[in-house]
Enzyme design. Structure first.
Site, PDB file in Angstrom:
ATOM      1  N   HIS A  17       0.842  -1.207   0.000  1.00 27.04           N
ATOM      2  CA  HIS A  17       0.000   0.000   0.000  1.00 27.04           C
ATOM      3  C   HIS A  17       0.872   1.250   0.000  1.00 27.04           C
ATOM      4  O   HIS A  17       0.615   2.205  -0.729  1.00 27.04           O
ATOM      5  CB  HIS A  17      -0.872   0.064   1.267  1.00 27.04           C
ATOM      6  CG  HIS A  17      -1.865  -1.039   1.410  1.00 27.04           C
ATOM      7  ND1 HIS A  17      -1.925  -1.842   2.522  1.00 27.04           N
ATOM      8  CD2 HIS A  17      -2.859  -1.469   0.589  1.00 27.04           C
ATOM      9  CE1 HIS A  17      -2.915  -2.705   2.386  1.00 27.04           C
ATOM     10  NE2 HIS A  17      -3.487  -2.510   1.216  1.00 27.04           N
ATOM     11  N   LYS A  41     -15.203  -8.444   3.713  1.00 27.58           N
ATOM     12  CA  LYS A  41     -14.121  -8.755   4.662  1.00 27.58           C
ATOM     13  C   LYS A  41     -14.499  -8.303   6.070  1.00 27.58           C
ATOM     14  O   LYS A  41     -15.049  -7.221   6.250  1.00 27.58           O
ATOM     15  CB  LYS A  41     -12.830  -8.003   4.279  1.00 27.58           C
ATOM     16  CG  LYS A  41     -12.188  -8.419   2.968  1.00 27.58           C
ATOM     17  CD  LYS A  41     -10.943  -7.550   2.746  1.00 27.58           C
ATOM     18  CE  LYS A  41     -10.331  -7.750   1.370  1.00 27.58           C
ATOM     19  NZ  LYS A  41      -9.327  -6.698   1.081  1.00 27.58           N
ATOM     20  N   ARG A  90      -2.062  -5.767  -8.382  1.00 24.39           N
ATOM     21  CA  ARG A  90      -0.953  -6.689  -8.162  1.00 24.39           C
ATOM     22  C   ARG A  90      -0.835  -7.711  -9.282  1.00 24.39           C
ATOM     23  O   ARG A  90       0.207  -7.862  -9.883  1.00 24.39           O
ATOM     24  CB  ARG A  90      -1.132  -7.434  -6.828  1.00 24.39           C
ATOM     25  CG  ARG A  90      -0.784  -6.598  -5.622  1.00 24.39           C
ATOM     26  CD  ARG A  90      -1.267  -7.245  -4.378  1.00 24.39           C
ATOM     27  NE  ARG A  90      -2.703  -7.487  -4.447  1.00 24.39           N
ATOM     28  CZ  ARG A  90      -3.454  -7.809  -3.418  1.00 24.39           C
ATOM     29  NH1 ARG A  90      -2.918  -7.972  -2.246  1.00 24.39           N
ATOM     30  NH2 ARG A  90      -4.745  -7.982  -3.540  1.00 24.39           N
ATOM     31  N   SER A 128      -2.703  -7.772   2.949  1.00 22.29           N
ATOM     32  CA  SER A 128      -2.934  -7.620   4.391  1.00 22.29           C
ATOM     33  C   SER A 128      -3.287  -8.961   5.024  1.00 22.29           C
ATOM     34  O   SER A 128      -2.861  -9.255   6.142  1.00 22.29           O
ATOM     35  CB  SER A 128      -4.067  -6.629   4.639  1.00 22.29           C
ATOM     36  OG  SER A 128      -3.714  -5.359   4.163  1.00 22.29           O
TER      37      SER A 128
HETATM   38  O1  PNS Z   1      -8.437  -2.848   0.228  1.00 24.29           O
HETATM   39  P1  PNS Z   1      -9.700  -3.422  -0.367  1.00 24.29           P
HETATM   40  O2  PNS Z   1     -10.425  -4.268   0.647  1.00 24.29           O
HETATM   41  O3  PNS Z   1      -9.461  -4.155  -1.649  1.00 24.29           O
HETATM   42  O4  PNS Z   1     -10.627  -2.156  -0.718  1.00 24.29           O
HETATM   43  C1  PNS Z   1     -11.921  -2.303  -1.254  1.00 24.29           C
HETATM   44  C2  PNS Z   1     -12.732  -1.011  -0.997  1.00 24.29           C
HETATM   45  C3  PNS Z   1     -12.816  -0.748   0.503  1.00 24.29           C
HETATM   46  C4  PNS Z   1     -12.051   0.169  -1.687  1.00 24.29           C
HETATM   47  C5  PNS Z   1     -14.156  -1.224  -1.608  1.00 24.29           C
HETATM   48  O5  PNS Z   1     -14.784  -2.310  -0.985  1.00 24.29           O
HETATM   49  C6  PNS Z   1     -15.010   0.041  -1.498  1.00 24.29           C
HETATM   50  O6  PNS Z   1     -14.906   0.927  -2.333  1.00 24.29           O
HETATM   51  N1  PNS Z   1     -15.817   0.128  -0.434  1.00 24.29           N
HETATM   52  C7  PNS Z   1     -16.624   1.283  -0.164  1.00 24.29           C
HETATM   53  C8  PNS Z   1     -18.108   1.054  -0.455  1.00 24.29           C
HETATM   54  C9  PNS Z   1     -18.385   1.190  -1.926  1.00 24.29           C
HETATM   55  O7  PNS Z   1     -18.259   2.245  -2.518  1.00 24.29           O
HETATM   56  N2  PNS Z   1     -18.783   0.065  -2.539  1.00 24.29           N
HETATM   57  C10 PNS Z   1     -19.033  -0.009  -3.951  1.00 24.29           C
HETATM   58  C11 PNS Z   1     -17.731  -0.177  -4.688  1.00 24.29           C
HETATM   59  S1  PNS Z   1     -18.031  -0.337  -6.395  1.00 24.29           S
END
Ligand code: PNS
Length: 163
Positions: A17, A41, A90, A128
């Site tokens: 990150h 998650k 990645r 993570s």
């Molecule tokens: O680090 P991650 O878990 O891959 O991040 C994913 C994250 C938190 C960026 C994604 O789940 C997200 O954007 N969550 C916020 C809620 C949202 O906007 N959901 C719709 C995404 S299209």
């Protein structure tokens, strides 16, 4: 001023990150790292803890701000006046889900572009969940996270007394 939002669950932040955040900070005037909820998650660290770890590892980057938000990324991006969403890629396995999210976010907020930075080869394997797993099983995490947050992770998995 070009503001980029760098979203993630950061549970916890890793060198992978940090690499994406550092490189984004060189590309944009301001980078807002935002701790969000990933519906698929269950986090180990609270939002406040994740923000604290992020603040510590980005303290040397003057144009990086750390925040959190419990709603939609598209909504957050709009309210911050940001026009870029930065994500790290990645491997091919990340692609489909990231592509789906980028298209959904564009539909919800067309004024922002999702930009993908490819990870450096050194961090390709890092995640993570891998860090948490290694820590929980008593392995050495010093190659995965900055030294200043290592103890916080070990304390969380109750491995602090064993190192
Ligand atoms: O680090 P991650 O878990 O891959 O991040 C994913 C994250 C938190 C960026 C994604 O789940 C997200 O954007 N969550 C916020 C809620 C949202 O906007 N959901 C719709 C995404 S299209």
């Amino acid at each position: 001023m070009r503001i980029a939002v760098c979203p993630g669950s950061f549970d916890p932040v890793t060198y992978g990150h940090l690499d994406i955040i550092r490189r984004s900070a060189l590309l944009f005037d301001k980078v807002v790292v935002v701790v969000m909820t990933n519906a698929s998650k269950a986090p180990m660290f609270t939002k406040e803890e994740r923000m604290d770890l992020l603040r510590r590892v980005t303290s040397g980057l003057s144009n990086v701000e750390v925040d959190s938000y419990g709603g939609l990324l598209a909504e957050y991006t709009r309210t911050r006046g940001a026009d870029v969403i930065v994500k790290g890629l990645r491997a091919l396995s990340d692609f489909e889900y990231e592509f789906q999210m980028a298209l959904t976010n564009r539909k919800l907020y067309p004024n922002a572009e999702t930009v993908f930075l490819t990870t450096t080869a050194e961090h390709m394997y890092l995640s993570s969940s891998l860090v948490k797993q290694v820590a929980e099983l008593g392995g050495d995490i010093s190659g995965f996270v900055p030294a200043c947050i290592e103890k916080d992770i070990l304390r969380k998995v109750e491995r602090i007394d064993k190192v």
